[in-house]
Write a protein that holds these residues in place. Structure first.
Motif, PDB file in Angstrom:
ATOM      1  N   CYS A  15       0.836  -1.057   0.121  1.00  0.00           N
ATOM      2  CA  CYS A  15      -0.166   0.075   0.230  1.00  0.00           C
ATOM      3  C   CYS A  15       1.061   1.203  -0.013  1.00  0.00           C
ATOM      4  O   CYS A  15       1.584   1.237   0.651  1.00  0.00           O
ATOM      5  CB  CYS A  15      -1.018   0.219   1.214  1.00  0.00           C
ATOM      6  SG  CYS A  15      -1.921   1.463   1.365  1.00  0.00           S
ATOM      7  N   SER A  18      -2.708   5.722  -1.355  1.00  0.00           N
ATOM      8  CA  SER A  18      -3.560   6.937  -2.443  1.00  0.00           C
ATOM      9  C   SER A  18      -4.704   7.107  -1.824  1.00  0.00           C
ATOM     10  O   SER A  18      -5.332   8.226  -2.239  1.00  0.00           O
ATOM     11  CB  SER A  18      -3.608   5.826  -3.507  1.00  0.00           C
ATOM     12  OG  SER A  18      -4.799   5.054  -3.568  1.00  0.00           O
ATOM     13  N   TRP A  20      -7.648   5.847  -2.528  1.00  0.00           N
ATOM     14  CA  TRP A  20      -8.812   5.259  -3.493  1.00  0.00           C
ATOM     15  C   TRP A  20      -9.732   4.593  -2.678  1.00  0.00           C
ATOM     16  O   TRP A  20     -11.032   4.649  -3.027  1.00  0.00           O
ATOM     17  CB  TRP A  20      -8.350   4.745  -4.777  1.00  0.00           C
ATOM     18  CG  TRP A  20      -7.693   6.091  -5.788  1.00  0.00           C
ATOM     19  CD1 TRP A  20      -6.496   6.150  -6.198  1.00  0.00           C
ATOM     20  CD2 TRP A  20      -8.860   6.659  -6.591  1.00  0.00           C
ATOM     21  NE1 TRP A  20      -6.593   7.106  -6.909  1.00  0.00           N
ATOM     22  CE2 TRP A  20      -7.882   7.573  -7.266  1.00  0.00           C
ATOM     23  CE3 TRP A  20     -10.050   6.991  -6.644  1.00  0.00           C
ATOM     24  CZ2 TRP A  20      -8.243   8.664  -8.017  1.00  0.00           C
ATOM     25  CZ3 TRP A  20     -10.615   7.858  -7.572  1.00  0.00           C
ATOM     26  CH2 TRP A  20      -9.649   8.582  -8.210  1.00  0.00           C
ATOM     27  N   SER A  57      -9.520  -0.411  -8.348  1.00  0.00           N
ATOM     28  CA  SER A  57      -8.926   0.946  -8.440  1.00  0.00           C
ATOM     29  C   SER A  57      -7.665   1.257  -7.758  1.00  0.00           C
ATOM     30  O   SER A  57      -7.054   2.169  -7.878  1.00  0.00           O
ATOM     31  CB  SER A  57     -10.032   2.069  -8.048  1.00  0.00           C
ATOM     32  OG  SER A  57     -11.177   2.084  -8.883  1.00  0.00           O
ATOM     33  N   CYS A  58      -7.230   0.265  -6.828  1.00  0.00           N
ATOM     34  CA  CYS A  58      -6.081   0.418  -6.165  1.00  0.00           C
ATOM     35  C   CYS A  58      -4.871   0.521  -7.220  1.00  0.00           C
ATOM     36  O   CYS A  58      -4.672  -0.403  -7.830  1.00  0.00           O
ATOM     37  CB  CYS A  58      -5.835  -0.888  -5.273  1.00  0.00           C
ATOM     38  SG  CYS A  58      -4.176  -0.594  -4.298  1.00  0.00           S
ATOM     39  N   PRO A  59      -3.953   1.506  -7.419  1.00  0.00           N
ATOM     40  CA  PRO A  59      -3.033   1.758  -8.165  1.00  0.00           C
ATOM     41  C   PRO A  59      -1.774   0.826  -7.999  1.00  0.00           C
ATOM     42  O   PRO A  59      -1.005   0.551  -8.751  1.00  0.00           O
ATOM     43  CB  PRO A  59      -2.621   3.094  -7.905  1.00  0.00           C
ATOM     44  CG  PRO A  59      -2.730   3.369  -6.501  1.00  0.00           C
ATOM     45  CD  PRO A  59      -4.162   2.516  -6.159  1.00  0.00           C
ATOM     46  N   VAL A  60      -1.526  -0.061  -6.876  1.00  0.00           N
ATOM     47  CA  VAL A  60      -0.481  -0.714  -6.554  1.00  0.00           C
ATOM     48  C   VAL A  60      -1.097  -2.331  -6.416  1.00  0.00           C
ATOM     49  O   VAL A  60      -0.359  -3.167  -5.703  1.00  0.00           O
ATOM     50  CB  VAL A  60       0.566  -0.513  -5.615  1.00  0.00           C
ATOM     51  CG1 VAL A  60       1.417   0.877  -6.034  1.00  0.00           C
ATOM     52  CG2 VAL A  60      -0.181  -0.117  -4.205  1.00  0.00           C
ATOM     53  N   SER A  61      -2.343  -2.336  -6.492  1.00  0.00           N
ATOM     54  CA  SER A  61      -3.055  -3.858  -6.278  1.00  0.00           C
ATOM     55  C   SER A  61      -2.768  -4.518  -4.952  1.00  0.00           C
ATOM     56  O   SER A  61      -2.384  -5.514  -4.668  1.00  0.00           O
ATOM     57  CB  SER A  61      -2.624  -4.829  -7.341  1.00  0.00           C
ATOM     58  OG  SER A  61      -2.770  -4.291  -8.416  1.00  0.00           O
TER      59      SER A  61
END
Length: 70
Positions: A15, A18, A20, A57-61
């Motif tokens: 994490c 972000s 989101w 939507s998580c930019p880093v999965s």
């Protein structure tokens, strides 16, 4: 439906905070004030659609589900 039966997990090592997930499913996620990373506040919180959208939507999965199936 089934998303609420699955346990929501945030990989806090991945994490980046972000936010989101909190914006999309505030009933399920919160930002830890100490390290600025997301954490699950209520695994059954949020609608199935909100949880799926937060995961997608998580930019880093960093978000995943454990147990159950879609």
């Amino acid at each position: 439906m089934t998303a609420q039966r699955r346990r929501v997990i945030v990989d806090r090592d991945v994490c980046v905070g972000s936010g989101w997930c909190v914006n999309l499913a505030a009933a399920a996620f919160e930002i830890d004030p100490v390290d600025g990373k997301a954490r699950v506040q209520a695994s059954a919180g949020g609608t199935p659609d909100e949880l799926e959208e937060a995961l997608d939507s998580c930019p880093v999965s960093a978000i995943s589900f454990a147990g159950g199936t879609e």
